[in-house]
Motif scaffolding. Structure first.
Motif, PDB file in Angstrom:
ATOM      1  N   ASN A 160      24.466  31.090  85.696  1.00  0.00           N
ATOM      2  CA  ASN A 160      25.027  29.749  85.475  1.00  0.00           C
ATOM      3  C   ASN A 160      26.097  29.449  86.523  1.00  0.00           C
ATOM      4  N   SER A 192      17.251  28.669  81.178  1.00  0.00           N
ATOM      5  CA  SER A 192      17.532  28.334  79.779  1.00  0.00           C
ATOM      6  C   SER A 192      16.571  29.082  78.856  1.00  0.00           C
ATOM      7  N   LYS A 224      20.896  22.415  85.336  1.00  0.00           N
ATOM      8  CA  LYS A 224      21.269  23.341  84.250  1.00  0.00           C
ATOM      9  C   LYS A 224      22.659  23.014  83.702  1.00  0.00           C
ATOM     10  N   HIS A 264      22.130  20.227  81.383  1.00  0.00           N
ATOM     11  CA  HIS A 264      21.461  20.809  80.206  1.00  0.00           C
ATOM     12  C   HIS A 264      22.497  21.398  79.251  1.00  0.00           C
ATOM     13  N   ASN A 265      23.455  22.120  79.795  1.00  0.00           N
ATOM     14  CA  ASN A 265      24.444  22.761  78.923  1.00  0.00           C
ATOM     15  C   ASN A 265      25.362  21.734  78.262  1.00  0.00           C
ATOM     16  N   GLU A 283      23.451  20.609  75.447  1.00  0.00           N
ATOM     17  CA  GLU A 283      23.469  21.700  74.441  1.00  0.00           C
ATOM     18  C   GLU A 283      24.754  21.643  73.606  1.00  0.00           C
ATOM     19  N   TYR A 284      25.890  21.423  74.270  1.00  0.00           N
ATOM     20  CA  TYR A 284      27.168  21.342  73.547  1.00  0.00           C
ATOM     21  C   TYR A 284      27.116  20.205  72.521  1.00  0.00           C
ATOM     22  N   GLU A 291      33.888  29.899  71.714  1.00  0.00           N
ATOM     23  CA  GLU A 291      34.260  30.331  73.070  1.00  0.00           C
ATOM     24  C   GLU A 291      33.416  29.588  74.109  1.00  0.00           C
ATOM     25  N   GLY A 292      33.382  30.081  75.325  1.00  0.00           N
ATOM     26  CA  GLY A 292      32.626  29.447  76.402  1.00  0.00           C
ATOM     27  C   GLY A 292      33.334  28.183  76.865  1.00  0.00           C
ATOM     28  N   GLY A 293      32.613  27.337  77.577  1.00  0.00           N
ATOM     29  CA  GLY A 293      33.175  26.042  77.956  1.00  0.00           C
ATOM     30  C   GLY A 293      33.115  25.706  79.436  1.00  0.00           C
ATOM     31  N   SER A 294      32.788  26.688  80.299  1.00  0.00           N
ATOM     32  CA  SER A 294      32.865  26.366  81.729  1.00  0.00           C
ATOM     33  C   SER A 294      31.801  25.350  82.153  1.00  0.00           C
ATOM     34  N   THR A 295      30.565  25.545  81.699  1.00  0.00           N
ATOM     35  CA  THR A 295      29.506  24.625  82.156  1.00  0.00           C
ATOM     36  C   THR A 295      29.725  23.214  81.601  1.00  0.00           C
ATOM     37  N   ARG A 315      35.619  22.224  71.152  1.00  0.00           N
ATOM     38  CA  ARG A 315      35.724  23.662  71.442  1.00  0.00           C
ATOM     39  C   ARG A 315      37.162  24.034  71.787  1.00  0.00           C
ATOM     40  N   ARG A 336      25.726  30.101  69.073  1.00  0.00           N
ATOM     41  CA  ARG A 336      25.792  30.750  70.396  1.00  0.00           C
ATOM     42  C   ARG A 336      25.267  32.182  70.308  1.00  0.00           C
ATOM     43  N   PHE A 345      21.170  31.903  70.132  1.00  0.00           N
ATOM     44  CA  PHE A 345      20.365  31.808  71.349  1.00  0.00           C
ATOM     45  C   PHE A 345      20.862  32.682  72.465  1.00  0.00           C
ATOM     46  N   HIS A 373      25.858  35.865  72.174  1.00  0.00           N
ATOM     47  CA  HIS A 373      27.283  35.925  72.476  1.00  0.00           C
ATOM     48  C   HIS A 373      28.014  36.465  71.246  1.00  0.00           C
TER      49      HIS A 373
HETATM   50  O1  5RP Z   1      23.570  28.760  79.505  1.00  0.00           O
HETATM   51  C1  5RP Z   1      23.554  29.209  78.376  1.00  0.00           C
HETATM   52  C2  5RP Z   1      22.591  28.702  77.353  1.00  0.00           C
HETATM   53  O2  5RP Z   1      21.838  27.640  77.847  1.00  0.00           O
HETATM   54  C3  5RP Z   1      24.485  30.302  78.033  1.00  0.00           C
HETATM   55  O3  5RP Z   1      24.299  30.804  76.740  1.00  0.00           O
HETATM   56  C4  5RP Z   1      25.900  29.813  78.237  1.00  0.00           C
HETATM   57  O4  5RP Z   1      26.778  30.925  78.103  1.00  0.00           O
HETATM   58  C5  5RP Z   1      26.246  28.721  77.227  1.00  0.00           C
HETATM   59  O5  5RP Z   1      27.444  28.072  77.600  1.00  0.00           O
HETATM   60  P1  5RP Z   1      28.826  28.406  76.845  1.00  0.00           P
HETATM   61  O6  5RP Z   1      29.083  29.900  77.083  1.00  0.00           O
HETATM   62  O7  5RP Z   1      29.853  27.538  77.518  1.00  0.00           O
HETATM   63  O8  5RP Z   1      28.618  28.108  75.385  1.00  0.00           O
END
Ligand code: 5RP
Ligand code: NAI
Length: 299
Positions: free
Chosen positions: A95, A118, A169, A172-173, A176-177, A239-243, A268, A287, A290, A293
């Protein structure tokens, strides 16, 4: 075909297994020696360093990077730089930020393919969806590998020039959020509303013919089945959040309104204050569904 795979974690190992399964040869390296030994047990040729992997691949190198985004990608490319030339191909399946991919494509002697991936570890059996950016010839050359890693020929395509795979991608993320957030809100209302509902049953019923059926909704059903109707001890912390942050930043730059994606990202960030929201606890559990995490748990 012979493929080198660098990075044998949750995702890289699936790439290895699927490419081996399709009858290709795979040479593997990871800084974690145990992961290399495990992949070797599964039929891959182990390498002791990135240099060793490059040597084992011979003159026309096809290499798939599946390491965490950021410095590990640059570190791997720095080590590969002395042995790469224009006949070689490097795929970054992680990613990575799309502008990093454009920079890397310009500074690498090999053809560089940025590949949004994905499906997550849970998609191992079905195969991934792959969004590829970079030179057409390199994409065409690697079609047998993409066929193996993706769900099949329909599970991958070339999006456009360098950066476009990771750009698609990234968006896409963001989607997804927002989807996770909206399922979370709906179930939060049902959990706190006027009927005493079995949420696994609701999700199951919706998944059978409803307009809002989806894989994420199947993962909601799995979460209620495995954690219980109240999500048990799943903590209110996502957690997460960069994309998602990159998606919002790009939307601001392009002056495209993405209020739902922004709001999902904000939720988040807000979750890190630990104030007990149901929707965020469900998102955190999804998370795992799929992506495998870690799920922060309540004390
Ligand atoms: O790309 C992904 C799914 O498509 C990964 O699971 C990614 O880590 C999800 O993003 P975040 O960690 O910010 O929830
Ligand atoms: N887990 C998921 O749901 C998804 C992850 N991705 C992306 O795929 C990439 C890999 O993710 P995961 O497999 O989940 O991570 P992971 O943490 O499970 O695996 C990463 C692997 O890379 C190895 N590594 C780190 N630095 C290295 C280096 N310099 N040289 C060699 N090996 C190195 C680690 O030892 C580890 O085995 C990331 O960019 C991630 O964002 C993409 C789609 C889905």
């Amino acid at each position: 075909m012979e493929l080198g795979v660098i990075g044998l974690g949750r995702m890289g190992r699936i790439v290895v297994d699927r490419v081996l399964e399709a009858g290709h040869e795979v040479v593997v390296f990871d800084i974690d020696e145990e992961s290399v030994a495990d992949a070797a047990d599964a039929g891959a040729r182990p390498a002791s360093s990135i240099g060793d992997l490059a040597e084992k691949l011979g003159p026309e190198k096809r290499i798939w990077l599946m390491v965490p985004a950021g410095d590990p990608v640059d570190a791997a490319l720095d080590e590969l730089a002395p042995v790469l030339d224009g006949d070689d191909i490097v795929v970054d399946g992680g990613n990575s930020y799309f502008e990093d991919s454009v920079r890397r494509a310009e500074s690498t002697d090999a053809a560089y393919l940025d590949c949004g991936t994905s499906g997550g570890p849970a998609g191992a059996e079905l195969g991934f969806s792959l969004m590829v950016g970079g030179p057409q010839w390199a994409y065409d050359e690697l079609v047998p590998v993409f066929d193996a890693v993706a769900t099949g020929p329909d599970g991958h395509d070339r999006m456009g020039p360098a950066g476009s795979g990771h750009y698609v991608k990234m968006v896409h993320n963001g989607v997804e959020y927002a989807l996770m957030q909206t399922y979370g809100e709906g179930f939060e209302l049902l959990a706190n509303g006027r009927y005493d509902l079995d949420l696994e049953s609701v999700a199951n019923t919706w998944n059978n013919g409803a307009v809002i059926r989806s894989w994420l909704l199947e993962l909601c059903e799995e979460a209620f089945r495995e954690e219980g109707n109240d999500l048990g001890d799943v903590a209110d912390r996502v957690e997460g959040g960069s994309t998602g942050t990159w998606t919002v930043q790009e939307a601001l730059e392009q002056e495209v309104p993405v209020p739902l994606i922004y709001q999902s990202l904000a939720e988040r960030f807000g979750s890190r204050a630990d104030d007990g929201r149901f929707s965020r606890r469900l998102a955190s559990r999804l998370r795992y569904g799929f992506g495998r995490h870690d799920v922060p748990r309540r004390e």
